[in-house]
Design a protein around this motif. Structure first.
Motif, mmCIF file in Angstrom:
data_model
loop_
_atom_site.group_PDB
_atom_site.id
_atom_site.type_symbol
_atom_site.label_atom_id
_atom_site.label_comp_id
_atom_site.label_asym_id
_atom_site.label_seq_id
_atom_site.Cartn_x
_atom_site.Cartn_y
_atom_site.Cartn_z
ATOM 1 N N ALA A 23 3.214 36.564 163.199
ATOM 2 C CA ALA A 23 3.146 37.143 161.851
ATOM 3 C C ALA A 23 4.546 37.376 161.286
ATOM 4 O O ALA A 23 4.769 37.216 160.079
ATOM 5 C CB ALA A 23 2.364 38.453 161.879
ATOM 6 N N ILE A 61 -4.813 38.389 156.648
ATOM 7 C CA ILE A 61 -3.502 38.652 156.047
ATOM 8 C C ILE A 61 -3.358 37.891 154.731
ATOM 9 O O ILE A 61 -2.733 38.385 153.785
ATOM 10 C CB ILE A 61 -2.365 38.285 157.039
ATOM 11 N N LEU A 209 0.082 42.959 160.561
ATOM 12 C CA LEU A 209 0.600 43.617 159.362
ATOM 13 C C LEU A 209 2.073 43.991 159.526
ATOM 14 O O LEU A 209 2.891 43.746 158.633
ATOM 15 C CB LEU A 209 -0.224 44.870 159.058
ATOM 16 N N ASN A 212 4.307 40.745 159.781
ATOM 17 C CA ASN A 212 4.414 40.060 158.490
ATOM 18 C C ASN A 212 5.325 40.825 157.528
ATOM 19 O O ASN A 212 6.134 40.222 156.812
ATOM 20 C CB ASN A 212 3.022 39.900 157.890
#
Length: 247
Positions: A23, A61, A209, A212
């Protein structure tokens, strides 16, 4: 037995680390989540489970960023996405009929193909012709179904041209989000989308999360030439790692 009890602590820890790292790369480069995540997950899970789990995370996402992706993407992303939706089921059917050993070899080959494509000379800003765009869409859909990796044809298509970074990132992410949705629908249609996989995805999603968000923060601080170099390094590293895992 709880659905998550199908996985041991080492498998979950491996998946958490892979989710965070992939991510981070996604936020930094606009791609790389599936290319990095699926080969690692396929070491602890079956290739089919790894593909479906990666699709769960990619869709989740992507949906959080969907307005930005739609607004910033190139028109070609919609044509490619449409072909991805049509061809993804064919790739997933092929994966379900393939032994895990052969599937891992094919997945490694796909990772290598992305690196080879990205080192070719860059083109201009204009979108390639319909035949090239259609080929990218078909290959991306087949790879989405078979390996959970829509990126190998898509990344060179956008990064290999002199597009601005944000347009390239938004276009790739939009395709990957739609590809993930297509992969999950195809998985459900063939009975491969078991409850334990979305539950494991929910467990991993906080790591996605955080990774990213950190990747996005760093992406805004680097020059375009550095960003393109990182894209090549990520693809090369993924290809090398995938090959080494087969030895």
């Amino acid at each position: 037995m709880s659905p998550l009890e199908a996985y041991d602590a080492l498998e979950i820890a491996t998946a958490l680390l892979a989710a965070f790292g992939s991510a981070f790369v996604r936020g930094l480069t606009g791609f790389g989540m599936a290319i990095l995540l699926v080969p690692i997950l396929a070491l602890a899970l079956s290739p089919l489970d790894a593909v479906i789990l990666a699709n769960c995370l990619s869709l989740a996402i992507g949906l959080l960023e969907i307005r930005r992706l739609v607004r910033g993407s190139e028109r070609s992303a919609w044509w490619i996405s449409g072909l991805v939706v049509v061809t993804t089921p064919l790739g997933l059917i092929a994966l379900a009929a393939t032994s895990p050993g052969i599937a891992r070899v094919v997945i490694a080959g796909i990772a290598c193909s992305a690196f080879v494509a990205i080192i070719l000379p860059r083109g201009g800003t204009a979108s390639p012709g319909r035949l090239t765009t259609g080929g990218v869409g078909v290959l991306s859909g087949l790879m989405t179904g078979y390996a959970g990796m829509p990126g190998p044809p898509v990344v060179p298509y956008y990064v290999g041209r002199a597009l601005d970074r944000e347009t390239a990132k938004a276009s790739m992410m939009l395709i990957f989000t739609i590809a993930a949705a297509s992969g999950l629908m195809s998985g459900a249609a063939i009975g491969a989308l078991e409850l334990r996989l979305p539950l494991l995805a929910a467990l991993l999603f906080p790591a996605v999360l955080v990774g990213n968000a950190l990747g996005n923060r760093f992406s805004g601080r680097i020059a375009d030439t550095v960003w393109r170099a990182i894209v090549g390094i990520v693809l090369g590293g993924a290809a090398l790692a995938a090959v080494l895992r087969l030895i």
